[in-house]
Design an enzyme around this catalytic site. Structure first.
Site, short mmCIF file in Angstrom:
data_model
loop_
_atom_site.label_atom_id
_atom_site.label_comp_id
_atom_site.label_asym_id
_atom_site.label_seq_id
_atom_site.Cartn_x
_atom_site.Cartn_y
_atom_site.Cartn_z
N GLN A 47 -39.64 -15.53 0.23
CA GLN A 47 -39.31 -14.10 0.48
C GLN A 47 -37.81 -13.88 0.74
O GLN A 47 -37.24 -12.90 0.27
CB GLN A 47 -40.11 -13.58 1.66
CG GLN A 47 -41.58 -13.38 1.33
CD GLN A 47 -42.36 -12.81 2.50
OE1 GLN A 47 -41.82 -12.57 3.57
NE2 GLN A 47 -43.64 -12.57 2.28
N GLY A 69 -0.58 7.34 -12.10
CA GLY A 69 -1.34 7.66 -13.32
C GLY A 69 -1.80 6.39 -14.02
O GLY A 69 -2.92 6.31 -14.54
N ALA A 99 -6.15 1.84 -14.80
CA ALA A 99 -6.56 0.46 -14.56
C ALA A 99 -7.75 0.39 -13.60
O ALA A 99 -8.68 -0.39 -13.80
CB ALA A 99 -5.39 -0.34 -14.00
N ASN A 139 -4.67 4.75 -12.02
CA ASN A 139 -5.95 5.42 -12.30
C ASN A 139 -6.64 4.82 -13.50
O ASN A 139 -7.86 4.61 -13.52
CB ASN A 139 -5.69 6.89 -12.66
CG ASN A 139 -6.02 7.78 -11.52
OD1 ASN A 139 -6.77 7.42 -10.62
ND2 ASN A 139 -5.46 8.97 -11.56
N SER A 160 0.83 -1.22 0.00
CA SER A 160 0.00 0.00 0.00
C SER A 160 0.86 1.26 0.00
O SER A 160 0.37 2.34 -0.34
CB SER A 160 -0.92 0.02 1.24
OG SER A 160 -1.77 -1.10 1.23
N GLU A 192 -4.58 -3.04 -6.85
CA GLU A 192 -4.88 -1.71 -7.40
C GLU A 192 -5.42 -0.79 -6.31
O GLU A 192 -6.34 0.00 -6.55
CB GLU A 192 -5.90 -1.81 -8.53
CG GLU A 192 -5.45 -2.66 -9.68
CD GLU A 192 -4.68 -1.89 -10.71
OE1 GLU A 192 -4.59 -0.66 -10.59
OE2 GLU A 192 -4.14 -2.53 -11.62
N LEU A 246 -27.43 -20.77 -4.53
CA LEU A 246 -27.17 -22.01 -5.25
C LEU A 246 -26.98 -23.21 -4.32
O LEU A 246 -26.74 -24.33 -4.79
CB LEU A 246 -25.93 -21.86 -6.16
CG LEU A 246 -26.23 -21.41 -7.59
CD1 LEU A 246 -26.84 -20.03 -7.65
CD2 LEU A 246 -24.96 -21.44 -8.44
C1 FAD Z 1 -3.50 -11.52 -7.46
C2 FAD Z 1 -2.75 -10.23 -7.31
C3 FAD Z 1 -2.23 -9.60 -8.42
C4 FAD Z 1 -1.49 -8.42 -8.29
N1 FAD Z 1 -0.92 -7.83 -9.40
C5 FAD Z 1 -0.05 -6.80 -9.25
C6 FAD Z 1 0.68 -6.28 -10.37
O1 FAD Z 1 0.49 -6.71 -11.51
N2 FAD Z 1 1.61 -5.29 -10.14
C7 FAD Z 1 1.84 -4.79 -8.89
O2 FAD Z 1 2.70 -3.90 -8.77
N3 FAD Z 1 1.15 -5.24 -7.81
C8 FAD Z 1 0.21 -6.24 -7.97
N4 FAD Z 1 -0.47 -6.73 -6.86
C9 FAD Z 1 -0.17 -6.20 -5.54
C10 FAD Z 1 -1.29 -5.40 -4.92
O3 FAD Z 1 -1.44 -4.17 -5.56
C11 FAD Z 1 -1.00 -5.31 -3.41
O4 FAD Z 1 -1.27 -6.58 -2.86
C12 FAD Z 1 -1.82 -4.23 -2.73
O5 FAD Z 1 -1.39 -2.96 -3.11
C13 FAD Z 1 -1.75 -4.33 -1.20
O6 FAD Z 1 -0.43 -4.45 -0.78
P1 FAD Z 1 -0.03 -5.61 0.26
O7 FAD Z 1 -0.53 -6.91 -0.28
O8 FAD Z 1 1.42 -5.48 0.50
O9 FAD Z 1 -0.84 -5.29 1.56
P2 FAD Z 1 -0.45 -4.21 2.71
O10 FAD Z 1 -0.11 -2.90 2.08
O11 FAD Z 1 0.53 -4.84 3.62
O12 FAD Z 1 -1.85 -4.04 3.44
C14 FAD Z 1 -2.33 -5.03 4.40
C15 FAD Z 1 -3.60 -4.47 5.02
O13 FAD Z 1 -3.29 -3.26 5.74
C16 FAD Z 1 -4.14 -2.22 5.30
N5 FAD Z 1 -3.40 -0.95 5.34
C17 FAD Z 1 -2.19 -0.67 4.80
N6 FAD Z 1 -1.86 0.61 5.04
C18 FAD Z 1 -2.88 1.15 5.73
C19 FAD Z 1 -3.14 2.45 6.24
N7 FAD Z 1 -2.30 3.48 6.09
N8 FAD Z 1 -4.30 2.65 6.91
C20 FAD Z 1 -5.19 1.66 7.07
N9 FAD Z 1 -5.00 0.40 6.60
C21 FAD Z 1 -3.85 0.17 5.95
C22 FAD Z 1 -4.54 -2.58 3.88
O14 FAD Z 1 -5.78 -1.96 3.51
C23 FAD Z 1 -4.66 -4.10 3.99
O15 FAD Z 1 -5.93 -4.43 4.46
C24 FAD Z 1 -1.28 -7.87 -7.01
C25 FAD Z 1 -1.85 -8.50 -5.88
C26 FAD Z 1 -2.58 -9.67 -6.02
C27 FAD Z 1 -3.14 -10.31 -4.79
#
Ligand code: FAD
Length: 406
Positions: free
Chosen positions: A301, A259, A264, A262, A159, A385, A360
């Site tokens: 219902q 950018g 994607a 955004n 993140s 994303e 289902l």
């Molecule tokens: C199947 C898959 C495909 C992907 N494809 C790509 C790709 O092609 N290219 C690429 O670059 N990345 C890709 N990703 C990576 C994806 O973008 C990251 O998994 C995502 O950004 C989250 O990062 P992280 O998994 O390290 O989780 P973390 O950042 O460690 O987050 C863990 C948890 O903490 C929360 N959190 C983090 N910071 C905060 C904050 N400041 N405040 C509150 N909550 C917070 C998050 O919301 C989350 O719930 C992919 C991921 C998956 C699972």
């Protein structure tokens, strides 16, 4: 009694046929041009013919169906908004959204492959690349001759990509690239990778890294329960010599990758609704055919409440993404508006998938119906994303002016 034992078999036998009928409760079709409808319908037919019959097997085997690449190129899924002189489809944003909606109606993994190619690989080359880079890469990416991936996330920086440690050193004739990226869609089979790395001043730069460069590898990540028909991997850079001509010259800093995201995320906002529409349509049909206590379960219902709430949420989502598309066409959609739509559509879809799964009954957990596959896929879409939480905090920041996540 005999009626009750024969009918379930009949409906389960027809389960694998793709009987999809798209819900349009508010006549949103009236808001689309003839061209939009033509594009949408041709992608819908392609998905029925090419994706629906094979997707369950590929998901079960955890394989990306590479044979779909030429077809995806042909329907304009790679770079829908990129101008035609670079090989793109030159379409507007509503068309782009509709293409993503229809592909994700088939499977989020296939839409992910298309999103990465168009929005995360072609878009940065188009928006930040030199004319030479555009002419060299874009037509090959649009035709599917080259496939690409996008490396932003790192094992310790998801993140918070601004804290990345992947770096480049200026060696005079070339840059020396070191570091690692994680969770990269398409990476195991990609010909090129758009990689974001920090230079010696700590400024984020974009690079085009090619398969075969010494010290570059892309091992596949195995064991996913989600997006099984999409290939995910790492990118590992061990003293990779990247020619200077492979640097994207026209962007510096985090705004480069943001950018692309955004672009994607906009597609995901439409795409996730496609998955929701498929789950709703499947559950609605099932509820009218499945007999329990001597009558269709759709007559109870509690099941009607689930279905009525599903179509209400889908309709709200359809109107939201359509309006976002209009704003995007006019270059007026803000990143925060895109965040809201991505978050809303994915939440809508995941809730609908879970409710549809229940409608289902036991059949909902099998691959005879698409619902459980959509539900598992959406667990990735809700995280990648920008996570569900981060998008909420973006909305919070936008309305209060106060940043709660940094
Ligand atoms: C199947 C898959 C495909 C992907 N494809 C790509 C790709 O092609 N290219 C690429 O670059 N990345 C890709 N990703 C990576 C994806 O973008 C990251 O998994 C995502 O950004 C989250 O990062 P992280 O998994 O390290 O989780 P973390 O950042 O460690 O987050 C863990 C948890 O903490 C929360 N959190 C983090 N910071 C905060 C904050 N400041 N405040 C509150 N909550 C917070 C998050 O919301 C989350 O719930 C992919 C991921 C998956 C699972």
């Amino acid at each position: 009694m005999s009626k009750q034992t024969s009918e379930p078999n009949d409906i389960h036998r027809s389960a694998k046929k793709d009987l999809y009928e798209a819900p349009d409760y508010y006549q949103i079709d009236d808001l689309l041009s003839e061209e939009h409808k033509l594009i949408r319908d041709s992608v819908r037919s392609w998905v029925k013919k090419e994706v629906s019959p094979i997707i369950e097997d590929f998901a079960q085997k955890a394989q990306f169906p590479k044979h779909l690449i030429p077809g995806l190129a042909e329907i304009g899924a790679f770079g829908p908004t990129i101008p035609t002189n670079y090989g793109g489809a030159g379409l507007d944003y509503i068309s782009y959204g509709l293409i993503m909606q229809e592909i994700e109606r088939g499977d989020s993994g296939i839409r992910s492959a298309a999103s990465v190619q168009g929005s995360l690989v072609m878009y940065p080359i188009y928006a930040y690349g030199s004319e030479e880079q555009k002419m060299h890469y874009l037509p090959k990416l649009a035709s599917g001759e080259y496939m690409g991936c996008f490396g932003l996330t790192e094992p310790d920086h998801g993140s918070d990509p601004g804290s990345m440690i992947t770096n480049i050193k200026d060696m005079g004739d070339y840059f020396l690239l070191n570091g690692a990226k994680m969770w990269i869609s398409n990476s195991p089979f990609a010909d090129i990778a758009i990689v974001w790395a920090k230079d010696e001043e700590g400024i984020i730069r974009g690079l085009i890294v090619e398969k075969g460069m010494e010290g570059f590898s892309a091992p596949e990540i195995h064991g996913k329960w989600s997006l099984r028909a999409s290939a995910s991997g790492e990118l590992v850079f061990d003293n990779v010599k990247v020619p200077k001509k492979n640097v994207l010259p026209n962007v510096k800093g985090l705004k480069g990758p943001l950018g692309c995201l955004n672009q994607a995320r906009y597609g995901i906002a439409w795409g996730a609704l496609g998955a929701a529409m498929d789950c709703y349509d499947t559950a609605l049909r099932y509820s009218k055919e499945r007999i329990q206590f001597g009558r269709p379960i759709g007559g109870f219902q509690l099941q009607q409440k689930k279905l009525a709430e599903m179509i209400t949420e889908i309709t709200k989502g359809q109107l939201l993404v359509w309006r976002l598309g209009v704003l995007r066409n006019e270059n007026r959609a803000s990143p925060a508006q895109i965040s809201m739509a991505k978050r809303n559509s994915v939440e809508t879809a995941i809730n609908i998938a879970r409710e549809a799964r229940q409608i289902l009954g036991g059949m909902g957990i099998t691959g005879e119906y698409p619902v459980m596959r959509h539900m598992m896929n959406l667990e990735s879409v809700v995280t990648y994303e920008g996570t569900h939480d981060i998008h909420l905090l973006i909305t919070g920041m936008d309305i209060t002016g106060l940043n709660a996540f940094e």
